[in-house]
Scaffold this motif. Structure first.
Motif, mmCIF file in Angstrom:
data_model
loop_
_atom_site.group_PDB
_atom_site.id
_atom_site.type_symbol
_atom_site.label_atom_id
_atom_site.label_comp_id
_atom_site.label_asym_id
_atom_site.label_seq_id
_atom_site.Cartn_x
_atom_site.Cartn_y
_atom_site.Cartn_z
ATOM 1 N N ILE A 50 0.832 -1.202 0.000
ATOM 2 C CA ILE A 50 0.000 0.000 0.000
ATOM 3 C C ILE A 50 0.866 1.251 0.000
ATOM 4 O O ILE A 50 0.578 2.217 -0.703
ATOM 5 C CB ILE A 50 -0.946 0.009 1.220
ATOM 6 C CG1 ILE A 50 -1.938 -1.148 1.124
ATOM 7 C CG2 ILE A 50 -1.686 1.339 1.336
ATOM 8 C CD1 ILE A 50 -2.856 -1.273 2.340
ATOM 9 N N ARG A 51 1.954 1.221 0.776
ATOM 10 C CA ARG A 51 2.790 2.411 0.916
ATOM 11 C C ARG A 51 4.260 2.044 0.779
ATOM 12 O O ARG A 51 4.715 1.029 1.326
ATOM 13 C CB ARG A 51 2.547 3.086 2.272
ATOM 14 C CG ARG A 51 1.147 3.612 2.426
ATOM 15 C CD ARG A 51 0.872 4.123 3.836
ATOM 16 N NE ARG A 51 1.758 5.213 4.207
ATOM 17 C CZ ARG A 51 1.560 5.973 5.286
ATOM 18 N NH1 ARG A 51 0.509 5.770 6.064
ATOM 19 N NH2 ARG A 51 2.397 6.946 5.582
ATOM 20 N N ILE A 52 4.986 2.902 0.078
ATOM 21 C CA ILE A 52 6.433 2.745 -0.080
ATOM 22 C C ILE A 52 7.085 4.054 0.363
ATOM 23 O O ILE A 52 6.871 5.098 -0.249
ATOM 24 C CB ILE A 52 6.826 2.430 -1.540
ATOM 25 C CG1 ILE A 52 6.187 1.124 -1.998
ATOM 26 C CG2 ILE A 52 8.333 2.377 -1.703
ATOM 27 C CD1 ILE A 52 6.400 0.827 -3.475
ATOM 28 N N ASP A 53 7.863 4.000 1.434
ATOM 29 C CA ASP A 53 8.590 5.158 1.946
ATOM 30 C C ASP A 53 10.082 4.840 1.929
ATOM 31 O O ASP A 53 10.572 4.072 2.767
ATOM 32 C CB ASP A 53 8.140 5.488 3.367
ATOM 33 C CG ASP A 53 6.749 6.110 3.403
ATOM 34 O OD1 ASP A 53 6.566 7.162 2.785
ATOM 35 O OD2 ASP A 53 5.862 5.530 4.053
ATOM 36 N N LEU A 54 10.787 5.445 0.980
ATOM 37 C CA LEU A 54 12.223 5.197 0.822
ATOM 38 C C LEU A 54 12.994 6.513 0.709
ATOM 39 O O LEU A 54 14.073 6.558 0.111
ATOM 40 C CB LEU A 54 12.476 4.350 -0.440
ATOM 41 C CG LEU A 54 11.861 2.941 -0.469
ATOM 42 C CD1 LEU A 54 12.043 2.312 -1.839
ATOM 43 C CD2 LEU A 54 12.484 2.059 0.597
ATOM 44 N N TYR A 55 12.476 7.583 1.264
ATOM 45 C CA TYR A 55 13.109 8.892 1.072
ATOM 46 C C TYR A 55 14.397 9.019 1.899
ATOM 47 O O TYR A 55 14.630 8.293 2.864
ATOM 48 C CB TYR A 55 12.137 10.019 1.422
ATOM 49 C CG TYR A 55 11.731 10.101 2.878
ATOM 50 C CD1 TYR A 55 12.486 10.844 3.788
ATOM 51 C CD2 TYR A 55 10.595 9.467 3.342
ATOM 52 C CE1 TYR A 55 12.119 10.928 5.115
ATOM 53 C CE2 TYR A 55 10.216 9.544 4.666
ATOM 54 C CZ TYR A 55 10.982 10.284 5.553
ATOM 55 O OH TYR A 55 10.603 10.350 6.869
#
Length: 270
Positions: free
Chosen positions: A116-121
């Protein structure tokens, strides 16, 4: 296992005990102990673990109910994202921001069909954004890969992510090309604020307010207005009027000569 007596792992605490019993002021002992312990930590600290060696990864990689659906790590890592992430079909959220991972986003991530969510910052990710993310059209709502070193163009396949609500790719200066119109046409964008961000990239596109109702940030146009036609040259100045060659002085002088001649003829005849 306990470290043997006298080893580097035990000396800091022994030194502090001896200093504490030597009659020094406590503040002096505290300062010396802190310095000794800090130097011991620096000496004994090893490199950050790789992602696939982290317990959080192994819990989600192993069969069973050890993973709650979120792969979240908030401490430094080394290495890349393993391609086996595609086998983690039970993962719902990936939160690996500010961990120091490098390398490409594996294309196999498109096989993690529950994402659902991809956070790779804020990492050191390179290469391009995988086109395979378009395979997650039934689930994916957020892509946050800002503050990396990604390059290439934004995949047109992202236009199939009909549930996408956040697309944050700012501060990837090597990202270039035109923003696909199909991405901006996603209806899930229009009701949100700051939901799409392309700042500090080399991308271009339409006015975002016109496209998705968002005032900032603006983008350079891929089709700038044509340059206005060149101005016509200024008109040549009109030639100065020629000076008249007529002279009143010469005219009257000639008349006097003619009259003189006529008078002479008249006197001669008489």
């Amino acid at each position: 296992a306990a470290a043997p007596p006298g080893s580097p792992h035990t000396r800091p605490s022994l030194s502090c005990v001896m200093l504490g019993s030597g009659g020094w002021r406590w503040t002096d002992v505290q300062v010396v102990c802190a310095a000794v312990l800090l130097s011991a930590l620096v000496v004994t600290a090893g490199p950050p673990p790789t992602l696939d060696s982290a317990s959080e990864w192994q819990a989600c990689d192993a069969p069973g109910d050890n993973c709650d659906g979120t792969l979240k790590i908030e401490y430094p890592l080394s290495g890349t994202v393993p391609t086996t992430i595609g086998f983690m079909t039970s993962i719902i959220r990936i939160k690996l921001s500010e961990t120091g991972i490098v390398g490409p986003i594996p294309t196999e991530i498109g096989l993690a069909t529950s994402l659902i969510r991809i956070d790779l910052y804020s990492n050191g990710l390179t290469s391009s954004i995988p086109t395979e993310l378009g395979m997650l059209s039934d689930t994916l709502t957020r892509i946050r890969v800002s503050y990396n070193s990604l390059q290439g163009t934004l995949p047109t396949e992202l236009a199939s992510l009909t549930l996408l609500e956040r697309l944050l790719v700012q501060f990837n200066e090597a990202l270039s090309g035109t923003i696909p119109t199909g991405v901006l046409a996603l209806g899930s964008f229009t009701a949100l604020d700051n939901h799409i961000d392309f700042r500090n990239t080399s991308m271009c596109g339409p006015d975002l307010f016109t496209a998705v109702g968002q005032y900032e940030p603006s983008l350079p146009s891929c089709f700038p207005d044509p340059a206005p036609p060149p101005s016509p040259p200024p008109p040549s100045p009109a030639p100065a009027p020629e000076e008249s060659s007529f002279s009143w002085f010469k005219f009257f002088f000639k008349l006097r000569i003619i009259r003189f001649v006529l008078d002479c003829i008249s006197s001669w005849k008489s």
